[in-house]
Design an enzyme around this catalytic site. Sequence first.
Site, PDB file in Angstrom:
ATOM      1  N   HIS A  76       0.847  -1.204   0.000  1.00  0.00           N
ATOM      2  CA  HIS A  76       0.000   0.000   0.000  1.00  0.00           C
ATOM      3  C   HIS A  76       0.874   1.242   0.000  1.00  0.00           C
ATOM      4  CE1 HIS A  76      -3.931   2.029   0.739  1.00  0.00           C
ATOM      5  NE2 HIS A  76      -3.116   2.994   1.132  1.00  0.00           N
TER       6      HIS A  76
ATOM      7  N   ASP B  74       2.044   3.111   3.190  1.00  0.00           N
ATOM      8  CA  ASP B  74       1.155   4.237   2.893  1.00  0.00           C
ATOM      9  C   ASP B  74       1.931   5.472   2.438  1.00  0.00           C
ATOM     10  OD1 ASP B  74      -1.438   5.376   2.613  1.00  0.00           O
ATOM     11  OD2 ASP B  74      -1.238   6.407   4.527  1.00  0.00           O
TER      12      ASP B  74
END
Length: 306
Positions: free
Chosen positions: A33, A258
């Site tokens: 991610h 992230d």
Amino acid sequence: MSAQFAQSPGWLDWYRNPSRPRFALPPGTVDAHCHVFGPGGEFPFAPERKYTPGDAGKRQLFALRDHLGVSRNVIVQATCHGADNSAMVDAVQASAGRARGIATVRPDVTDAELRRLDEAGVRGVRFNFLKRLVSAAPRDELVTIAKKIAPLGWHVVLYFESADLADLATFFGTLPTPLVVDHLGRPDVTKPVGGSEFGRFLQFVHDNDVWVKVSCPERLSVTGPPALDGEQHAYRDAVPFGRAVVEQFGDRVLWGTDWPHPNLTGHMPDDGLLVDYLPQVAVTPEQQHKLLVTNPMRLYWPGEDA
């Protein structure tokens, strides 16, 4: 960056000098991610965006990958680019096979466009239910998209707040694809890990074909990162939630940085510290290998060796 793409007021840029992690990631680790923003001069941000980030392109992402000891990336389309997947696809194609993509598409997307994205390395679409990031998430349109991508073997990535799951779970269960949940379903870590709210999330994962990203403790934590005194137990209040998911669903957990951490307001995390957080939630070498290598390879590079 041109004046047209001046950053949103108060925007926090990504951490420029991340520490070298103490925890050695296993060979083949996948950052499942992460995002790319622009560069805006090459890949303009969407007119309907809710925020304007600073540039954070593929070159910086791949440099972080190598610095942390990551082998591969899954690049998730950022909302600031809307349904124009050009920046994400460009980064995936520049990775020499070491990245996959998660796209944003509209209900009228053509089969030809989906095939083009699939050939470029895209393996899913993201449905965002955070009201501060999207104006609406009409369910009938999302069902249309899910039906179109199902024949490709893609999955749907879900981003929602834990308090909203009660209203969304039945709908999610009707989608004809595997599901991947971002950031542990964003639990309220001030509530007990054994409480009803997180229990609802665990039951949802149990009852459906759901994978969970054990990611973003910096978004969940109230205690925050350690003080600058060498304390290594970062984001300790998020640990029980991540550990519970790893222990119960070890074959369906993923992890990601992230990067470049959009829309944070409290602090910008040190990505090296986020790697050092991992042994708190995946305690054994077996758990760590599943989380970081086996599972993401099975989902995004099936049949390939790490």
